[in-house]
Design a protein around this motif. Structure first.
Motif, short mmCIF file in Angstrom:
data_model
loop_
_atom_site.label_atom_id
_atom_site.label_comp_id
_atom_site.label_asym_id
_atom_site.label_seq_id
_atom_site.Cartn_x
_atom_site.Cartn_y
_atom_site.Cartn_z
N TYR A 11 4.11 -11.21 11.14
CA TYR A 11 4.49 -12.62 11.31
C TYR A 11 3.69 -13.54 10.39
CZ TYR A 11 5.59 -17.06 13.51
OH TYR A 11 6.00 -18.34 13.74
N LEU A 12 2.38 -13.37 10.36
CA LEU A 12 1.54 -14.28 9.59
C LEU A 12 1.47 -13.95 8.11
CD1 LEU A 12 -1.47 -14.83 12.03
CD2 LEU A 12 0.45 -16.38 11.57
N GLU A 13 1.62 -12.67 7.76
CA GLU A 13 1.46 -12.27 6.36
C GLU A 13 2.75 -11.83 5.71
OE1 GLU A 13 -1.67 -9.33 6.45
OE2 GLU A 13 -2.82 -10.59 7.83
N GLY A 14 3.79 -11.57 6.48
CA GLY A 14 5.07 -11.18 5.93
C GLY A 14 5.18 -9.69 5.70
N ALA A 15 6.25 -9.31 5.04
CA ALA A 15 6.56 -7.91 4.83
C ALA A 15 5.97 -7.34 3.54
CB ALA A 15 8.07 -7.71 4.81
#
Length: 109
Positions: free
Chosen positions: A97-101
């Motif tokens: 969620y906070l850092e992405g994929a």
């Protein structure tokens, strides 16, 4: 509490009631809108708005959309197999969620 830590706490709470979330998601049962709004959606929106104001959370997406995305991510990953230990699930959800994929940057040797 800084927004990223508050997001982690919120995810930990959602994962803790994961069985209820899984049943609702599998059965496509919609919770009572007023109860969901008061217990989950509104607190998440406030947390994310606070994070946007502090610059910890991106401000170009409405807090309501970010809250919906977080709840969807929690439900999706709790439904995924193989199941994970609760703390592993929390760490994965918060990171995604906070850092992405994007893959973590390689650490130079």
């Amino acid at each position: 509490v800084p927004a990223p830590e508050a997001v982690e706490r919120a995810v930990r709470s959602l994962v803790a009631v994961g069985d209820s979330f899984i049943v609702l998601a599998r059965e496509r049962v919609q919770p009572e809108p007023e109860q969901f709004e008061a217990a989950v959606a509104q607190p998440l929106r406030r947390l994310l708005q606070r994070g946007q104001e502090s610059g910890d959370i991106r401000g170009d997406v409405p807090a309501s959309s970010l809250a919906d995305a977080l709840v969807s991510l929690v439900v999706s990953l709790l439904l995924a197999s193989p199941s994970r230990a609760p703390e592993d699930a929390v760490a994965l959800i918060v990171s995604l969620y906070l850092e992405g994929a994007r893959a973590p940057a390689a650490v130079p040797v």
